[in-house]
Design an enzyme around this catalytic site. Structure first.
Site, PDB file in Angstrom:
ATOM      1  N   HIS A  45      -7.314  -4.727  10.038  1.00 34.60           N
ATOM      2  CA  HIS A  45      -7.013  -4.485   8.599  1.00 34.60           C
ATOM      3  C   HIS A  45      -5.718  -5.038   8.281  1.00 34.60           C
ATOM      4  O   HIS A  45      -4.701  -5.359   9.137  1.00 34.60           O
ATOM      5  CB  HIS A  45      -6.818  -3.101   8.359  1.00 34.60           C
ATOM      6  CG  HIS A  45      -5.869  -2.155   8.940  1.00 34.60           C
ATOM      7  ND1 HIS A  45      -5.963  -1.124   9.570  1.00 34.60           N
ATOM      8  CD2 HIS A  45      -4.718  -2.395   8.540  1.00 34.60           C
ATOM      9  CE1 HIS A  45      -4.799  -0.412   9.684  1.00 34.60           C
ATOM     10  NE2 HIS A  45      -3.998  -1.271   9.076  1.00 34.60           N
ATOM     11  N   ASP A  75       0.820  -1.107   0.264  1.00 33.67           N
ATOM     12  CA  ASP A  75       0.070  -0.084   0.037  1.00 33.67           C
ATOM     13  C   ASP A  75       0.741   1.156  -0.060  1.00 33.67           C
ATOM     14  O   ASP A  75       2.132   1.074   0.196  1.00 33.67           O
ATOM     15  CB  ASP A  75      -1.034  -0.095   1.232  1.00 33.67           C
ATOM     16  CG  ASP A  75      -0.272  -0.443   2.344  1.00 33.67           C
ATOM     17  OD1 ASP A  75       1.119  -0.381   2.678  1.00 33.67           O
ATOM     18  OD2 ASP A  75      -1.037  -0.900   3.531  1.00 33.67           O
ATOM     19  N   ASP A  81      -7.443  -2.552  14.337  1.00 35.71           N
ATOM     20  CA  ASP A  81      -8.909  -2.847  13.647  1.00 35.71           C
ATOM     21  C   ASP A  81      -9.009  -3.845  12.792  1.00 35.71           C
ATOM     22  O   ASP A  81     -10.105  -4.227  12.276  1.00 35.71           O
ATOM     23  CB  ASP A  81      -9.245  -1.508  13.179  1.00 35.71           C
ATOM     24  CG  ASP A  81      -8.751  -1.140  11.999  1.00 35.71           C
ATOM     25  OD1 ASP A  81      -7.786  -2.032  11.457  1.00 35.71           O
ATOM     26  OD2 ASP A  81      -9.102  -0.140  11.245  1.00 35.71           O
ATOM     27  N   GLU A 137      -9.500  -1.585   5.349  1.00 40.10           N
ATOM     28  CA  GLU A 137     -10.091  -1.165   6.593  1.00 40.10           C
ATOM     29  C   GLU A 137     -11.338  -1.969   6.674  1.00 40.10           C
ATOM     30  O   GLU A 137     -12.138  -2.663   5.974  1.00 40.10           O
ATOM     31  CB  GLU A 137     -10.424   0.350   6.843  1.00 40.10           C
ATOM     32  CG  GLU A 137      -8.952   1.157   6.476  1.00 40.10           C
ATOM     33  CD  GLU A 137      -8.351   1.359   7.988  1.00 40.10           C
ATOM     34  OE1 GLU A 137      -8.754   0.130   8.774  1.00 40.10           O
ATOM     35  OE2 GLU A 137      -7.940   2.107   8.156  1.00 40.10           O
TER      36      GLU A 137
HETATM   37  C1  GLP Z   1      -0.227  -0.067   8.617  1.00 35.74           C
HETATM   38  C2  GLP Z   1      -0.107  -0.891   7.311  1.00 35.74           C
HETATM   39  C3  GLP Z   1      -0.342  -2.223   7.559  1.00 35.74           C
HETATM   40  C4  GLP Z   1       0.316  -2.625   8.710  1.00 35.74           C
HETATM   41  C5  GLP Z   1      -0.314  -2.019   9.828  1.00 35.74           C
HETATM   42  C6  GLP Z   1       0.230  -2.548  11.113  1.00 35.74           C
HETATM   43  O1  GLP Z   1      -1.334   0.471   8.794  1.00 35.74           O
HETATM   44  N1  GLP Z   1      -0.686  -0.242   6.226  1.00 35.74           N
HETATM   45  O2  GLP Z   1       0.373  -3.013   6.377  1.00 35.74           O
HETATM   46  O3  GLP Z   1       0.075  -4.040   8.920  1.00 35.74           O
HETATM   47  O4  GLP Z   1       0.148  -0.731   9.830  1.00 35.74           O
HETATM   48  O5  GLP Z   1       1.451  -1.651  11.590  1.00 35.74           O
HETATM   49  P1  GLP Z   1       2.228  -2.098  12.866  1.00 35.74           P
HETATM   50  O6  GLP Z   1       3.072  -3.400  12.363  1.00 35.74           O
HETATM   51  O7  GLP Z   1       3.230  -0.823  12.646  1.00 35.74           O
HETATM   52  O8  GLP Z   1       1.410  -2.453  14.078  1.00 35.74           O
END
Ligand code: GLP
Length: 261
Positions: free
Chosen positions: A138, A67, A136, A143
């Site tokens: 995702h 993304d 959440d 989302e």
């Molecule tokens: C972001 C990214 C996701 C990732 C998520 C969790 O929203 N787009 O790909 O999995 O954060 O992040 P973290 O690993 O820092 O908790």
């Protein structure tokens, strides 16, 4: 779906690193799906250590990011393109021409999304997809409410995700872009092996839904229950709401030696 619970984040990184190392040993031009955020960092540390030790050569590998924020200019330090280069590809000797991300700065975002889908398909598809997990539920930026059949497209980020990611924008949730381009859930399901990492209490509910909940767009990661090869690598805190944690631990302890992740 295999659930591996290990207290040590470096251990989780090593397990995922082994998957990538084995793949690249067999296929030097493998296609790796990469995630941003803090969860995959132990994996990137492990891969960079292997490259520096001379036991792994990632120079033939291509990467596809999940993304990208919409509207950040090329080279913005908080863009996911910049993050992946900083955390992995520049350190691991993967040439920039082989490092792909959705073009969140494109004028025509639907065209950029379609072009990204085509590029993944032309590459032969993703061999191993590394994933984090949003609090959440995702994955990538799909989302709650995301279609389980979704492909790469523009999405609106939830306030909660923007707050979770504010730490990458000097703590200012309002500075986090409101939109992103993200691979869809159906795009992610096409990867041949999915390795998801989640650590900390803040992920415990999302992990419980992912592994033991009903498949639902309310918790988008649950779509992975439809994938034939998913490894869920988590720490004790992230595992704390799993009803069947004892079974997952027993299965891991008794796993045949010949069987990798
Ligand atoms: C972001 C990214 C996701 C990732 C998520 C969790 O929203 N787009 O790909 O999995 O954060 O992040 P973290 O690993 O820092 O908790």
């Amino acid at each position: 779906m295999e659930v591996v619970i290990r207290p040590d984040h470096a251990d989780l990184g090593r397990l995922a690193g082994e998957v990538v190392a084995r793949l690249v040993g067999e296929r030097p031009r493998a296609v790796l799906g990469v995630a941003t955020g803090s969860s995959p960092r132990p994996v990137y540390a492990d891969l960079v250590a292997r490259v520096r030790a001379g036991s792994l050569d990632l120079s033939g590998v291509s990467t596809f990011s999940l993304d990208e924020y919409v509207g950040l200019p090329e080279g913005h330090p908080s863009s996911y393109r910049a993050e992946i280069r900083r955390e992995l590809t520049d350190l691991a000797g993967i040439p920039p021409a082989q490092v792909h991300s959705p073009h969140g700065d494109a004028e025509d975002l639907p065209a950029a999304a379609a072009a990204y889908e085509s590029l993944i398909a032309q590459s032969g598809g993703v061999d191993v997809q590394l994933l984090g997990l949003g609090s959440d539920g995702h994955i990538a930026f799909n989302e709650p409410g995301s279609s389980l059949a979704s492909r790469t497209r523009i999405k609106t980020l939830t306030r909660r995700t923007r707050e979770d990611n504010a730490r990458f924008f000097d703590g200012d949730a309002d500075a986090v872009p409101t939109h992103c381009l993200t691979q869809g859930l159906a795009t992610i399901l096409q990867a041949r092996h999915v390795v998801l990492l989640a650590m900390g209490e803040g992920k415990a509910r999302a992990v419980a839904e992912l592994v033991e909940g009903a498949v639902s767009a309310r918790w988008p990661a649950t779509v992975l229950q439809w994938h034939p090869h998913v490894s869920v690598l988590i720490d004790e805190a992230a595992a704390s709401r799993l009803e069947l944690a004892g079974y997952y631990r027993e299965a891991w302890a008794n796993k045949p030696d010949w069987q990798g992740l």
